[in-house]
Design an enzyme around this catalytic site. Structure first.
Site, PDB file in Angstrom:
ATOM      1  N   CYS A  62       0.835  -1.204   0.000  1.00  0.00           N
ATOM      2  CA  CYS A  62       0.000   0.000   0.000  1.00  0.00           C
ATOM      3  C   CYS A  62       0.870   1.254   0.000  1.00  0.00           C
ATOM      4  O   CYS A  62       0.556   2.238  -0.670  1.00  0.00           O
ATOM      5  CB  CYS A  62      -0.934   0.010   1.204  1.00  0.00           C
ATOM      6  N   SER A  63       1.951   1.196   0.733  1.00  0.00           N
ATOM      7  CA  SER A  63       2.891   2.309   0.769  1.00  0.00           C
ATOM      8  C   SER A  63       3.511   2.529  -0.609  1.00  0.00           C
ATOM      9  O   SER A  63       3.552   3.659  -1.114  1.00  0.00           O
ATOM     10  CB  SER A  63       3.972   2.033   1.813  1.00  0.00           C
TER      11      SER A  63
END
Length: 169
Positions: A62-63
């Site tokens: 997600c980062s």
């Protein structure tokens, strides 16, 4: 690929909510922004909106995804907004954005009631998180593109998303 074949770490994941299709009007939503303000779909009327749904900004994929969309958003015209939605608390989203230098992507949270998750059909039912998906909505509020990432722990096809955005410019 539809949401009926999504896996998480190779295991089937049940994704709940409405089954949206391209050509549908993007559902209204009320999310919470980083300053605890209400973020509504109508805030983006007249703009091309890329909605990137992620389980949690504090996870590696997600980062990576949100930082990549931040770099890409920097190259897009003013009329294109990239909104990343997760169930992370707004405070966590604010901290994450500051720590990662994310300024072009807007983040908002669906932590209150799963309304966005259900209306956009991205609720990982067993985990209470959002599945990884990307929606491209045109200036009139019509969904022009949907990408459900088959394996939640993998990144989306960025080029495909960006090509769809370019068609709307």
């Amino acid at each position: 690929m539809g949401r009926d074949k999504i896996t998480m770490n190779g295991l089937p994941a049940k994704v709940a909510g409405k089954d949206l299709k391209t050509g549908d009007r993007a559902p209204d939503f009320m999310l919470t922004g980083n300053a605890l303000e209400t973020v509504k779909k109508t805030d983006f009327d007249g703009k091309v909106l890329v909605i990137s749904c992620v389980p949690s900004l504090d996870t590696p994929v997600c980062s990576l995804e949100t930082r990549r969309f931040n770099r890409e958003a920097d190259k897009l015209p003013e009329g294109v907004i990239v909104l990343t939605v997760s169930r992370d608390l707004p405070f966590a989203q604010t901290r994450w954005c500051a720590a990662n230098g994310v300024k072009k992507v807007m983040t908002a949270s669906d932590y209150r009631d799963y309304g966005f998750a259900r209306d956009y059909g991205v609720l990982l039912e067993d985990l209470g998180l959002l599945t990884r998906a990307v929606f491209v909505v045109d200036k009139e509020g019509i969904i022009k593109y949907i990408q459900f990432v088959p394996e939640v722990t993998q990144e989306p096809d960025y080029e495909e998303v960006l090509n769809e955005v370019k068609k709307l410019l």
